[in-house]
Design a protein around this motif. Sequence first.
Motif, short mmCIF file in Angstrom:
data_model
loop_
_atom_site.label_atom_id
_atom_site.label_comp_id
_atom_site.label_asym_id
_atom_site.label_seq_id
_atom_site.Cartn_x
_atom_site.Cartn_y
_atom_site.Cartn_z
N LEU A 185 -28.27 73.02 29.67
CA LEU A 185 -27.95 73.08 31.10
C LEU A 185 -28.53 71.91 31.87
N ARG A 186 -29.55 71.26 31.32
CA ARG A 186 -30.11 70.09 31.99
C ARG A 186 -29.14 68.92 32.00
N THR A 230 -30.23 71.37 21.69
CA THR A 230 -30.10 72.81 21.87
C THR A 230 -29.93 73.53 20.53
N GLU A 263 -21.64 76.51 31.31
CA GLU A 263 -22.64 76.66 32.37
C GLU A 263 -22.63 78.08 32.94
N ARG A 293 -32.96 86.08 33.09
CA ARG A 293 -33.20 84.65 32.95
C ARG A 293 -32.29 84.08 31.89
N THR A 294 -32.14 82.80 31.93
CA THR A 294 -31.30 82.11 30.95
C THR A 294 -32.06 81.95 29.64
N SER A 295 -31.36 82.07 28.54
CA SER A 295 -31.99 81.90 27.24
C SER A 295 -32.62 80.52 27.13
N PHE A 296 -33.77 80.47 26.43
CA PHE A 296 -34.50 79.21 26.30
C PHE A 296 -33.66 78.16 25.56
N THR A 304 -30.44 77.62 25.65
CA THR A 304 -29.39 76.97 26.44
C THR A 304 -29.94 76.26 27.67
N GLN A 305 -31.22 76.44 27.97
CA GLN A 305 -31.78 75.73 29.11
C GLN A 305 -31.76 74.22 28.89
N ASP A 349 -24.19 82.25 28.75
CA ASP A 349 -25.37 81.92 27.94
C ASP A 349 -25.03 82.18 26.48
#
Length: 208
Positions: free
Chosen positions: A47-48, A197, A107, A38-41, A43-44, A110
């Motif tokens: 990414l939005r 972030t 993108e 999963r993507t690190s919290f 960088t989420q 991570d």
Amino acid sequence: MATTTVTDAGSVRIITEVIPATDPRAAQLASGSKAPARTSFQTQVFLRAHPKVLGTIHIFTGIIHICFGIILTVSEHRNPSLPVASGILFWLGILLLVSGSLLVESEKRDSSVLVKTCCVVNVGVVLGTLVATGIHGTAITRNIPGCENPGPFQIRPEWCLSVHSKMLTNVLDSILVILSLLEFCVAVAVLAFGYDTVRQHTYTQLAL
């Protein structure tokens, strides 16, 4: 060979089966128990903002700036206008290409360090677009180089008699002003999401 153990606990019957390591089912259970990547919290949040789309906009506008810079430099090599003389078209175009490439890469990877780098570069983009808007706006209000009010015994060059040349340069400068405003908005969006972030990343480190 698998061994099975049956245990009765009240009204519940528990059946335990021990599978040896050589059993093919053991490999399947081991692979199924792995947690999905999963993507690190941190960088989420970034990414939005869809950094790939924002980066593509920066790359596209950066190429336009450099192309306009080459065309105008060749056509105005004798009497360069203010945008050409300042070199704003080239160094802002290069800065946009760097920013766009970092955003597209952010993108795919991570990395909080990459997000911070994007923020730093986009601070430069914000400042550069403000300077570019001022330079192009000044060029619109000024006469063509060499066409200022002449002295009592001076004659204006032939190109000063052409109104179309001034209209053409004004249109080009207006287009570049609009592009600069677009780049400014994109850079501000990157900084907004990048700040959230970085702040969450710092908070997580302090909490740990």
